[in-house]
Write an enzyme that holds these catalytic residues in place. Structure first.
Site, short mmCIF file in Angstrom:
data_model
loop_
_atom_site.label_atom_id
_atom_site.label_comp_id
_atom_site.label_asym_id
_atom_site.label_seq_id
_atom_site.Cartn_x
_atom_site.Cartn_y
_atom_site.Cartn_z
N GLY A 19 0.84 -1.21 0.00
CA GLY A 19 0.00 0.00 0.00
C GLY A 19 0.86 1.25 0.00
O GLY A 19 1.85 1.31 0.72
N ARG A 80 1.41 -5.13 -5.74
CA ARG A 80 1.54 -6.35 -4.95
C ARG A 80 1.79 -7.47 -5.96
O ARG A 80 1.05 -7.58 -6.93
CB ARG A 80 0.30 -6.59 -4.11
N ASP A 111 5.58 -4.87 6.15
CA ASP A 111 6.19 -6.15 6.56
C ASP A 111 6.24 -7.16 5.41
O ASP A 111 7.20 -7.94 5.30
CB ASP A 111 5.46 -6.73 7.77
N ASP A 136 -0.58 2.32 8.18
CA ASP A 136 -1.08 1.55 9.33
C ASP A 136 -0.19 1.68 10.57
O ASP A 136 -0.64 1.38 11.68
CB ASP A 136 -1.18 0.06 8.95
N MET A 178 -9.06 3.27 7.93
CA MET A 178 -8.30 2.13 7.39
C MET A 178 -7.63 1.34 8.51
O MET A 178 -7.48 1.81 9.64
CB MET A 178 -7.26 2.60 6.38
N GLY A 179 -7.23 0.14 8.16
CA GLY A 179 -6.58 -0.75 9.13
C GLY A 179 -7.25 -2.10 9.07
O GLY A 179 -8.21 -2.35 9.80
N ALA A 195 -13.57 10.71 20.25
CA ALA A 195 -14.62 9.76 19.86
C ALA A 195 -15.39 9.23 21.06
O ALA A 195 -14.85 9.15 22.17
CB ALA A 195 -13.98 8.59 19.11
N GLN A 277 -7.48 8.53 2.95
CA GLN A 277 -6.45 8.54 4.02
C GLN A 277 -5.05 8.24 3.50
O GLN A 277 -4.06 8.46 4.18
CB GLN A 277 -6.79 7.49 5.08
N ARG A 278 -4.97 7.65 2.31
CA ARG A 278 -3.65 7.29 1.80
C ARG A 278 -3.03 8.37 0.93
O ARG A 278 -1.85 8.28 0.58
CB ARG A 278 -3.74 5.97 1.01
N1 LIG Z 1 6.67 -14.12 2.37
C1 LIG Z 1 6.89 -13.45 1.24
N2 LIG Z 1 7.80 -13.92 0.34
C2 LIG Z 1 8.05 -13.26 -0.80
N3 LIG Z 1 7.47 -12.09 -1.12
C3 LIG Z 1 6.57 -11.58 -0.27
C4 LIG Z 1 6.23 -12.23 0.95
N4 LIG Z 1 5.31 -11.47 1.58
C5 LIG Z 1 5.07 -10.42 0.79
N5 LIG Z 1 5.82 -10.46 -0.32
C6 LIG Z 1 5.86 -9.51 -1.43
O1 LIG Z 1 5.72 -8.18 -0.95
C7 LIG Z 1 4.58 -7.56 -1.57
C8 LIG Z 1 3.98 -6.53 -0.65
O2 LIG Z 1 3.47 -7.17 0.53
P1 LIG Z 1 2.09 -6.70 1.20
O3 LIG Z 1 1.91 -7.54 2.41
O4 LIG Z 1 1.03 -6.69 0.17
O5 LIG Z 1 2.30 -5.17 1.56
P2 LIG Z 1 3.17 -4.45 2.69
O6 LIG Z 1 4.59 -4.47 2.26
O7 LIG Z 1 2.60 -3.07 2.69
O8 LIG Z 1 2.94 -5.20 3.98
C9 LIG Z 1 3.67 -8.74 -1.92
O9 LIG Z 1 2.79 -8.43 -2.96
C10 LIG Z 1 4.69 -9.77 -2.38
O10 LIG Z 1 5.13 -9.52 -3.69
O1 LIG Z 2 -4.79 -0.73 -1.50
P1 LIG Z 2 -5.81 -1.67 -1.01
O2 LIG Z 2 -5.72 -2.98 -1.70
O3 LIG Z 2 -7.17 -1.06 -1.06
O4 LIG Z 2 -5.46 -2.00 0.49
C1 LIG Z 2 -6.09 -1.45 1.61
C2 LIG Z 2 -5.21 -1.66 2.79
O5 LIG Z 2 -3.97 -1.02 2.59
C3 LIG Z 2 -3.58 -0.33 3.77
O6 LIG Z 2 -3.77 1.05 3.54
C4 LIG Z 2 -2.12 -0.59 4.03
O7 LIG Z 2 -1.92 -1.98 4.16
P2 LIG Z 2 -0.55 -2.69 3.77
O8 LIG Z 2 0.51 -2.04 4.55
O9 LIG Z 2 -0.73 -4.11 4.17
O10 LIG Z 2 -0.34 -2.52 2.31
C5 LIG Z 2 -4.54 -0.82 4.86
O11 LIG Z 2 -4.82 0.13 5.86
C6 LIG Z 2 -5.75 -1.11 4.06
O12 LIG Z 2 -6.59 -2.03 4.70
MG LIG Z 3 1.54 -5.22 5.58
#
Ligand SMILES: Nc1ncnc2c1ncn2[C@@H]1O[C@H](COP(=O)(O)OP(=O)(O)O)[C@@H](O)[C@H]1O
Ligand SMILES: O=P(O)(O)OC[C@H]1O[C@](O)(COP(=O)(O)O)[C@@H](O)[C@@H]1O
Ligand SMILES: [Mg+2]
Length: 347
Positions: A19, A80, A111, A136, A178-179, A195, A277-278
């Site tokens: 995100g 993603r 993460d 988040d 969001m969250g 709130a 919010q983003r």
């Molecule tokens: N365990 C994993 N192994 C390899 N790539 C990963 C793994 N987890 C996430 N990724 C990669 O990182 C991208 C972003 O992760 P995501 O959880 O969607 O967002 P964020 O980085 O915001 O937490 C995923 O679309 C994927 O390509």
């Molecule tokens: O961009 P999308 O697919 O609508 O994702 C929405 C989600 O992304 C976030 O803004 C950030 O989440 P991540 O860090 O997991 O990408 C969350 O607060 C929200 O639920």
């Molecule tokens: Mg995440």
């Protein structure tokens, strides 16, 4: 100058993933400018890991990052990538690291992005450093992630406006923030807007205790408008067990509002703040944090480090071990929780 001494790292890549978050551009800018300052070339990777797999990359100059410190979103785009979760995907990504001559990668995201970086560097000889960028603020190893302050201020500004009309009409308002897995934003925004009740994913809610009683007490204390903040991933506690149904895409707030209507006879209005919010220009806090983090990330790579995550640890910005960092779960601020409990208690 010491920092500008020749180092083994000649060229690094930078990407944004997951995100987007306001301040990602400021982080990209800081990575580019710090690298050039240290005599390192920078390759911009578009669309996160997806772009690394597809060779969607270009050499960046200082001009590429001019006038972006104030811009929301990410000029590198974000995505993603399911393919990157596979060994084959990461093999293609590493082949491009070799083709483009990358010695290291700065990955700005959450993460998931870091887990991807670690998978790549475990399988191939490529250095990685992560920078936390998500509204988040749910990165366990860091006290702060880029974008949180801007998102919180955007939500507060919107909720203050909603309050004006709720107060005038003496209404109840349910506002979904969001969250999907983290309640940090909802908690923080709940405190900032005064709130009536706040519902978060980490603590499944009971309608009577967490919503009805708070509205009832507020009414008994003379108030005629009520503001309920609901994180999009907040789930209802059902008969002492958790309701595992995934609540998303705006349904959490509506679920709460439906119950308020049915049980309390009010006519609540629901506002889902959603992606507003983003977006937006990052606050000074996000710009400065992003710039400091970008600087530390490049410095770590230049010093020959790998598998690092740049974190905020109280006031300090430093790099820590990525393996250890990923083991740390997101925590809610206990003090904020206690303060909110006191603030939503009715006398
Ligand atoms: N365990 C994993 N192994 C390899 N790539 C990963 C793994 N987890 C996430 N990724 C990669 O990182 C991208 C972003 O992760 P995501 O959880 O969607 O967002 P964020 O980085 O915001 O937490 C995923 O679309 C994927 O390509
Ligand atoms: O961009 P999308 O697919 O609508 O994702 C929405 C989600 O992304 C976030 O803004 C950030 O989440 P991540 O860090 O997991 O990408 C969350 O607060 C929200 O639920
Ligand atoms: Mg995440």
């Amino acid at each position: 100058m010491e920092e500008q001494k020749k180092c083994a790292v000649k060229r690094i890549g930078v990407l944004t993933s997951g995100g987007d978050a306001p301040g990602m551009n400021a982080a990209v800018r800081a990575v580019v400018r710090t690298a050039l300052y240290m005599g390192i070339e920078v390759v911009g990777i578009r669309r996160g890991w997806h772009g690394l797999i597809n060779g969607d990359m270009y050499r960046m100059t200082a001009v590429d990052v001019s006038h972006i410190i104030n811009e929301g979103g990410t000029m590198l785009y974000t995505a993603r990538s399911d393919e990157f979760r596979t060994k084959d995907g990461r093999k293609k990504a590493y082949d491009n690291c070799k083709l483009f001559g990358l010695d290291g990668i700065v990955a700005i995201g959450g993460d998931g992005t870091f887990a991807g970086a670690l998978a790549l560097s475990t399988e191939y000889p490529i250095s990685v450093v992560g920078i936390p960028g998500t509204i988040d603020n749910d990165i366990g190893c860091s006290h702060y992630s880029i974008g949180y302050d801007t998102a919180a201020n955007t939500a507060v500004e919107a909720i203050d406006k909603i309050r004006d009309t709720m107060q005038s009409h003496e209404r109840c308002s349910v506002i979904e923030v969001m969250g999907h897995r983290a309640g940090n934003l909802a908690l923080y925004v709940g405190i900032a807007t005064g709130a009536t009740a706040v519902l978060i994913p980490e603590e499944p809610w009971d309608f009577e205790e967490d919503v009805a009683e708070k509205i009832r007490n507020a009414r008994l204390a003379g108030r005629t408008h009520f503001m309920v903040i609901v994180a999009e991933g907040a789930k209802r506690k059902a008969d002492g067990t958790l309701d595992n149904e995934v609540v998303g895409n705006g349904t959490a707030g509506h679920q709460v509002a439906d119950l308020i209507r049915a049980e309390l006879g009010l006519d609540p209005r629901v506002t889902v703040l959603g992606h507003i919010q983003r977006g937006g220009s990052p606050t000074a806090r996000d710009r400065v944090t992003a710039t400091r983090m970008g600087y530390v990330a490049v410095k770590a790579l230049a010093e020959g480090k790998t598998n690092r995550v740049v974190v905020r640890y109280f006031g300090e910005i430093k790099d820590v071990d990525m393996v250890e960092a990923l083991k740390q779960e997101n925590r809610l601020d206990e003090e904020e929780k206690q303060v909110l409990r006191a603030m939503t208690f009715s006398f």
